[in-house]
Motif scaffolding. Sequence first.
Motif, short mmCIF file in Angstrom:
data_model
loop_
_atom_site.label_atom_id
_atom_site.label_comp_id
_atom_site.label_asym_id
_atom_site.label_seq_id
_atom_site.Cartn_x
_atom_site.Cartn_y
_atom_site.Cartn_z
N THR A 140 -78.50 21.33 -9.85
CA THR A 140 -78.57 21.83 -11.22
C THR A 140 -78.07 23.27 -11.28
O THR A 140 -77.26 23.63 -12.13
CB THR A 140 -80.01 21.73 -11.76
N ILE A 141 -78.56 24.10 -10.38
CA ILE A 141 -78.16 25.51 -10.37
C ILE A 141 -76.68 25.66 -10.04
O ILE A 141 -75.96 26.43 -10.68
CB ILE A 141 -79.03 26.30 -9.38
N LEU A 142 -76.21 24.92 -9.05
CA LEU A 142 -74.80 25.03 -8.65
C LEU A 142 -73.86 24.48 -9.71
O LEU A 142 -72.69 24.86 -9.75
CB LEU A 142 -74.57 24.36 -7.30
N LEU A 143 -74.36 23.63 -10.60
CA LEU A 143 -73.55 23.11 -11.70
C LEU A 143 -73.65 23.98 -12.96
O LEU A 143 -72.93 23.75 -13.93
CB LEU A 143 -73.97 21.67 -12.04
N SER A 144 -74.51 24.97 -12.93
CA SER A 144 -74.69 25.84 -14.10
C SER A 144 -73.55 26.83 -14.22
O SER A 144 -72.76 27.01 -13.29
CB SER A 144 -76.04 26.56 -14.02
N GLU A 145 -73.50 27.49 -15.35
CA GLU A 145 -72.42 28.44 -15.65
C GLU A 145 -72.46 29.65 -14.72
O GLU A 145 -71.49 29.97 -14.06
CB GLU A 145 -72.53 28.87 -17.11
N ARG A 146 -73.59 30.35 -14.68
CA ARG A 146 -73.68 31.61 -13.93
C ARG A 146 -74.24 31.45 -12.52
O ARG A 146 -74.21 32.39 -11.74
CB ARG A 146 -74.53 32.64 -14.68
N LYS A 147 -74.83 30.30 -12.22
CA LYS A 147 -75.42 30.07 -10.90
C LYS A 147 -76.42 31.17 -10.57
O LYS A 147 -76.37 31.82 -9.53
CB LYS A 147 -74.34 29.95 -9.82
N MET A 148 -77.37 31.33 -11.49
CA MET A 148 -78.40 32.36 -11.37
C MET A 148 -79.76 31.69 -11.48
O MET A 148 -79.99 30.90 -12.38
CB MET A 148 -78.23 33.39 -12.48
N ALA A 149 -80.66 32.04 -10.53
CA ALA A 149 -81.95 31.36 -10.50
C ALA A 149 -83.09 32.33 -10.21
O ALA A 149 -82.94 33.27 -9.44
CB ALA A 149 -81.94 30.27 -9.43
N LEU A 150 -84.21 32.03 -10.83
CA LEU A 150 -85.45 32.74 -10.60
C LEU A 150 -86.40 31.75 -9.96
O LEU A 150 -86.73 30.71 -10.54
CB LEU A 150 -86.01 33.24 -11.94
N THR A 151 -86.80 32.02 -8.72
CA THR A 151 -87.70 31.11 -8.00
C THR A 151 -88.53 31.87 -6.99
O THR A 151 -88.08 32.88 -6.44
CB THR A 151 -86.93 29.97 -7.28
N GLU A 152 -89.74 31.37 -6.75
CA GLU A 152 -90.59 31.92 -5.71
C GLU A 152 -90.62 31.00 -4.49
O GLU A 152 -91.33 31.28 -3.53
CB GLU A 152 -92.00 32.15 -6.27
N ASP A 153 -89.85 29.95 -4.52
CA ASP A 153 -89.77 28.98 -3.43
C ASP A 153 -88.76 29.50 -2.40
O ASP A 153 -87.55 29.47 -2.63
CB ASP A 153 -89.34 27.63 -3.99
#
Length: 155
Positions: free
Chosen positions: A115-128
Amino acid sequence: MKDLFIDNSCVVQNFANPADEDYKALIKWLLDYDEDSLNNAHLVVSNKLLNEYNRSSGGGSSMQNITTIVAILQRQGRLNKIENKDIKAFIKKHFTNKIKKKLQSNAADHPHIATILLSERKMALTEDVGLWNDLLNFPGYEVQVHNRPEKLPYR
């Protein structure tokens, strides 16, 4: 498109009332909307992530509740929803045995990677930490990922 993936690991702990100042700024950014602007926030989601949000939200209706935020963004056309068929196709093409052996996240998070790699900006917020590591080291992609919103240039 100014899109951002917010992992459920961040939502559960940090969208609850009272959110800290950096999460309040993130929520404000998500909720601010100008129908004439091309710079509105978009939330990157998938069916899997929406289900995770629903399970963890507790059904409240405050403006900090992620399901309320998702509903508002959906009405305004500000969800970047990655479809299941696209996620499955990405995994089939890019998750070779060699890559799968190197992944540190659990298999349930692999659709989130797609999902993230298919997104426009490839930006993620995660604590994992496992998901974070996999995103930063996935071959052929540059991803911005952090566990705190103020560390990401999401605005």
